[in-house]
Scaffold this active site. Sequence first.
Site, mmCIF file in Angstrom:
data_model
loop_
_atom_site.group_PDB
_atom_site.id
_atom_site.type_symbol
_atom_site.label_atom_id
_atom_site.label_comp_id
_atom_site.label_asym_id
_atom_site.label_seq_id
_atom_site.Cartn_x
_atom_site.Cartn_y
_atom_site.Cartn_z
ATOM 1 N N HIS A 116 55.601 -17.091 38.514
ATOM 2 C CA HIS A 116 55.037 -18.009 37.217
ATOM 3 C C HIS A 116 53.662 -18.518 37.792
ATOM 4 O O HIS A 116 53.486 -18.814 39.000
ATOM 5 C CB HIS A 116 56.128 -19.156 36.811
ATOM 6 N N CYS A 159 59.340 -13.014 35.222
ATOM 7 C CA CYS A 159 60.517 -13.711 35.286
ATOM 8 C C CYS A 159 61.640 -12.999 34.057
ATOM 9 O O CYS A 159 62.073 -11.703 34.388
ATOM 10 C CB CYS A 159 60.399 -15.293 34.959
#
Length: 483
Positions: free
Chosen positions: A427, A330
């Site tokens: 994630h 991310c």
Amino acid sequence: MAKAIMIQGAGSNVGKSMVVAGLARAYVRRGLTVAPFKPQNMSNNAAVTVDGGEIGRAQALQARAAGLDPVVDMNPVLLKPESDVGAQVILQGQRWGTLKARDYAKVKHQLLGPAVESFRRLSDGRDLVIVEGAGSPAEVNLRKGDIANMGFAEAANVPVVLVGDIDRGGVIAQIVGTQVILPKEDRARICAFAINKFRGDPSLFDDGLQAIVEATGWPSLGVIPWFSDAWRLPAEDVMDIASTRGGRVKIAVPRLSRIANFDDLDPLAAEPDVSVEIIEQGRPLPGDADLILIPGTKSTIADLAFFRAQGWDVDLEAHIRRGGHVLGVCGGYQMLGHEIDDPDGIEGPPARVAGLGHLDIATRMKPEKRLALSQATYMPSGDDVTGYEIHIGETQGRDCENAWLDLDGRREGAAARGGQIKGCYLHGLFSSDGFRRAYLAGIGAPIAATSYEATVETTLDRLADHLEAHLDLDLLWTLASDV
């Protein structure tokens, strides 16, 4: 009709989240339908819900303990710090605004109505709702407009159990002092107390319990000994992230100042063959790491500057020259590119900065946030991956042609140097045992991967056993009130 009880702390980090998770599992095993609820949470470690929003990671774990999918009503107000003085406000799963602390204090009373609304919806059809407070009700300077502790308890008419942390010392003063300082109406809402994190023989505190009972008039639910397996459960607070050492595979993780969604680390830390070393500011990235994992962040450009200020950019270049592997997730993925552009100032002042330059990609921040629970395939091995996306920004570039995840039919991620350097937006991917094993084998660090999800389930059961043995759950049930 549902019953409800609220767990408040005599201070921060007394273990409220863990207690609520254990209670949820314990009462579910008794045949009740249970839901967790926290009116206001502050955390950058968010979970994506099945209804398309985000809530605190602790409430997602509590939902799992209760056998439920997480939904936004479990945590209607989530504050995600973006600076030392301000935070993004998430209301019922969606971004409501970004406010400085003093401005939030002026408007938070507006959020009590939606919080109670979420609580009522969540209560419908349940036997028990276990509510978690935030911080401490003894912070009477915050009582006006409060929605996190007694303000919510009053609005929803929920009784309160006060939990103290004996590990820090002074627990008698914590409990008795809270009663002394609370206004009469708030004091009357507390129906019992419990002591958490006792090390040693709990009977040694019998006189202490009696002293609290005599001073407050509140009954004791019991003393909870230290739960040594707590580290096996996903952590919500970055301060609870600890290095785990001893494994032959070494993963170094720089602790960014606005680190976010660091649950990617939990499955790695649970592996006996893996050492996860959290690198604090002022320390160099270790030269003997197999992998440097750059985690997510709430403020990518600000944390990129923080990364460089520590000299970690120089350490990273040396690590790559030695043949070490790098993974950015991310915000960490965005940092690895050659440019990050935030023209509208979404994460801070408008800026366009050079990235670390190890991936041929560029990121442009956009106001739309992507929130999704996702299924993917790790293309090098064909292993299934389950995870979630929670980010702003669009990333493009030549290295995206080397995508290594097939995410719901869409190619995701980027890679360089034959896979030595990778990044992606997904994630939670290390929770998938097959992927975790295949990825580490691919960087020359094979392990015999354990079953992470099974470990979490077993630990939740052990936590429920722990509370059953040391708390009076029958009394707690009778103290809960109809709502």
